[in-house]
Design a protein around this motif. Structure first.
Motif, PDB file in Angstrom:
ATOM      1  N   LEU A  54       2.012   0.860  -7.826  1.00 16.07           N
ATOM      2  CA  LEU A  54       2.480  -0.466  -7.378  1.00 16.07           C
ATOM      3  C   LEU A  54       3.702  -0.929  -8.152  1.00 16.07           C
ATOM      4  CD1 LEU A  54      -0.769  -2.603  -7.058  1.00 16.07           C
ATOM      5  CD2 LEU A  54       0.776  -1.929  -5.204  1.00 16.07           C
ATOM      6  N   VAL A  55       3.696  -0.693  -9.463  1.00 17.66           N
ATOM      7  CA  VAL A  55       4.797  -1.181 -10.287  1.00 17.66           C
ATOM      8  C   VAL A  55       5.876  -0.117 -10.470  1.00 17.66           C
ATOM      9  CG1 VAL A  55       3.242  -2.785 -11.476  1.00 17.66           C
ATOM     10  CG2 VAL A  55       3.805  -0.611 -12.564  1.00 17.66           C
ATOM     11  N   ILE A 193      -8.928  -4.376   5.423  1.00 16.74           N
ATOM     12  CA  ILE A 193      -9.073  -3.291   4.443  1.00 16.74           C
ATOM     13  C   ILE A 193      -7.682  -2.678   4.277  1.00 16.74           C
ATOM     14  CG2 ILE A 193     -10.203  -1.049   4.034  1.00 16.74           C
ATOM     15  CD1 ILE A 193     -12.390  -2.984   4.536  1.00 16.74           C
ATOM     16  N   ILE A 194      -7.282  -2.428   3.048  1.00 16.40           N
ATOM     17  CA  ILE A 194      -5.963  -1.812   2.821  1.00 16.40           C
ATOM     18  C   ILE A 194      -6.174  -0.342   2.445  1.00 16.40           C
ATOM     19  CG2 ILE A 194      -3.815  -1.921   1.484  1.00 16.40           C
ATOM     20  CD1 ILE A 194      -4.317  -4.895   1.050  1.00 16.40           C
ATOM     21  N   ALA A 195      -5.559   0.558   3.208  1.00 17.57           N
ATOM     22  CA  ALA A 195      -5.706   2.001   2.959  1.00 17.57           C
ATOM     23  C   ALA A 195      -4.501   2.485   2.161  1.00 17.57           C
ATOM     24  CB  ALA A 195      -5.802   2.748   4.281  1.00 17.57           C
ATOM     25  N   THR A 196      -4.758   3.151   1.028  1.00 18.23           N
ATOM     26  CA  THR A 196      -3.651   3.543   0.144  1.00 18.23           C
ATOM     27  C   THR A 196      -3.745   5.001  -0.311  1.00 18.23           C
ATOM     28  OG1 THR A 196      -4.806   2.973  -1.908  1.00 18.23           O
ATOM     29  CG2 THR A 196      -3.554   1.202  -0.859  1.00 18.23           C
ATOM     30  N   SER A 197      -2.598   5.517  -0.679  1.00 15.85           N
ATOM     31  CA  SER A 197      -2.532   6.767  -1.438  1.00 15.85           C
ATOM     32  C   SER A 197      -1.463   6.591  -2.514  1.00 15.85           C
ATOM     33  CB  SER A 197      -2.166   7.936  -0.533  1.00 15.85           C
ATOM     34  OG  SER A 197      -1.743   9.024  -1.331  1.00 15.85           O
ATOM     35  N   SER A 198      -1.877   6.657  -3.771  1.00 16.59           N
ATOM     36  CA  SER A 198      -0.905   6.552  -4.873  1.00 16.59           C
ATOM     37  C   SER A 198      -0.061   7.818  -4.907  1.00 16.59           C
ATOM     38  CB  SER A 198      -1.626   6.410  -6.214  1.00 16.59           C
ATOM     39  OG  SER A 198      -2.463   5.309  -6.187  1.00 16.59           O
ATOM     40  N   GLU A 199      -0.684   8.895  -4.509  1.00 18.79           N
ATOM     41  CA  GLU A 199      -0.006  10.198  -4.502  1.00 18.79           C
ATOM     42  C   GLU A 199       1.146  10.206  -3.492  1.00 18.79           C
ATOM     43  OE1 GLU A 199      -1.555  12.420  -6.525  1.00 18.79           O
ATOM     44  OE2 GLU A 199      -0.382  14.211  -6.077  1.00 18.79           O
ATOM     45  N   LYS A 200       0.874   9.646  -2.304  1.00 17.28           N
ATOM     46  CA  LYS A 200       1.874   9.689  -1.223  1.00 17.28           C
ATOM     47  C   LYS A 200       2.581   8.346  -1.046  1.00 17.28           C
ATOM     48  CE  LYS A 200       1.338  13.900   0.253  1.00 17.28           C
ATOM     49  NZ  LYS A 200       0.141  14.527   0.720  1.00 17.28           N
ATOM     50  N   ASN A 201       2.331   7.415  -1.950  1.00 20.64           N
ATOM     51  CA  ASN A 201       2.937   6.081  -1.863  1.00 20.64           C
ATOM     52  C   ASN A 201       2.654   5.394  -0.531  1.00 20.64           C
ATOM     53  OD1 ASN A 201       3.984   6.052  -4.409  1.00 20.64           O
ATOM     54  ND2 ASN A 201       5.963   6.905  -3.804  1.00 20.64           N
ATOM     55  N   LEU A 204       1.246   0.828  -0.145  1.00 17.88           N
ATOM     56  CA  LEU A 204       1.595   0.068  -1.363  1.00 17.88           C
ATOM     57  C   LEU A 204       2.274  -1.252  -1.029  1.00 17.88           C
ATOM     58  CD1 LEU A 204       2.829   2.932  -3.712  1.00 17.88           C
ATOM     59  CD2 LEU A 204       0.519   2.023  -3.423  1.00 17.88           C
ATOM     60  N   ASP A 205       3.158  -1.239  -0.034  1.00 18.79           N
ATOM     61  CA  ASP A 205       3.840  -2.496   0.306  1.00 18.79           C
ATOM     62  C   ASP A 205       2.849  -3.533   0.823  1.00 18.79           C
ATOM     63  OD1 ASP A 205       6.404  -2.141  -0.546  1.00 18.79           O
ATOM     64  OD2 ASP A 205       7.073  -1.153   1.297  1.00 18.79           O
ATOM     65  N   GLU A 206       1.881  -3.053   1.601  1.00 20.56           N
ATOM     66  CA  GLU A 206       0.862  -3.984   2.120  1.00 20.56           C
ATOM     67  C   GLU A 206       0.083  -4.605   0.950  1.00 20.56           C
ATOM     68  OE1 GLU A 206      -1.828  -2.105   4.878  1.00 20.56           O
ATOM     69  OE2 GLU A 206      -2.900  -3.994   5.226  1.00 20.56           O
TER      70      GLU A 206
END
Ligand code: GTP
Ligand code: MG
Length: 220
Positions: A54-55, A193-201, A204-206
């Motif tokens: 995120l940062v 529900i927010i679906a994320t992947s830190s690996e694939k970015n 994140l904006d949501e």
């Protein structure tokens, strides 16, 4: 408070973030001040990785393959505030120890779990909990227990799915639908529900927007 100086006009996630404090027990918490947004979830679900993503700072929060990496409540804030009265950051992100399992001595795990639960139910400046759920595993019994605690304490939480890169793309909408159904009757669960992947970015904006909105409302 926010909006009073030039630096407050920069977007929250458009500037560097720093680590300010690790809290090993409730008595070491900073005085209640700016709104706090905490990341909770089972050990290894990806809390610290998501904060880094995120940062945009990979090594900010320490991550590991081994469950039980984060052992304190770790406070992160945008850079550029002294922390003195009148120059407080607009918010803090709090990375939490995981619950559920950890490769560490039982007495340590018991102490972190108590810290997590005490903080979640007893912090008036805690404005939103992001409850992270691993996309491969879904909601487990201990996640249900945390949701029940948050419902009882009337602490608002939103479910965030992590590691969506680890499941088939077509499975994501299905998982979102199933998870939505599971939390539908929970009073303190924030809808969506927010679906994320830190690996694939991904997602994140949501999530940045959701955090920004929470903080804006809290700082009115
Ligand atoms: P604890 O502090 O031990 O509770 O764990 P945590 O929830 O902070 O998890 P952490 O961020 O340390 O990540 C755990 C493991 O999952 C690491 O090996 C990360 O690289 C991996 N991981 C985190 N996010 C993702 C993701 O989006 N995709 C993939 N494939 N792996 C991820
Ligand atoms: Mg961690």
């Amino acid at each position: 408070m926010a909006g009073t100086t030039e630096k407050d006009d920069k977007p929250l996630f458009g500037r560097p973030w720093i680590f300010i404090r690790g809290v090993p027990a409730m008595k070491f918490l900073p005085p209640e001040g700016p709104p706090e947004v905490a990341f909770a979830g089972r050990s290894n679900v990806g809390k610290s990785s998501l904060i880094n993503a995120l940062v945009g700072h990979k090594g900010l929060a320490r991550t590991s393959n081994t469950p039980g990496r984060t052992q304190e409540l770790n406070y992160f804030v945008p850079e550029g505030y002294s922390g003195e009265a009148g120059d407080l950051p607009p918010m803090a992100l709090v990375d939490m120890p995981g619950y559920g399992y950890a490769q560490a001595p039982k007495e340590h795990v018991d102490a972190w779990t108590k810290l997590v639960f005490d903080y979640l139910r007893g912090r008036s400046t805690l404005k939103r909990v992001y409850l992270l759920i691993d996309s491969r595993h879904g909601i487990k019994k201990n996640d249900e227990e945390v949701m029940t605690l948050l419902d009882k304490a009337a602490v608002s939480y939103q479910v965030v799915l992590t590691k969506t890169d680890k499941i088939k793309e077509a499975g994501v909408p299905r998982l979102i639908a199933e998870t939505t159904e599971k939390i539908r009757k929970r009073p303190a669960a924030y809808p969506g529900i927010i679906a994320t992947s830190s690996e694939k970015n991904e997602g994140l904006d949501e999530l940045r927007r959701a955090i920004g909105d929470t903080v804006e409302i809290a700082n009115i």
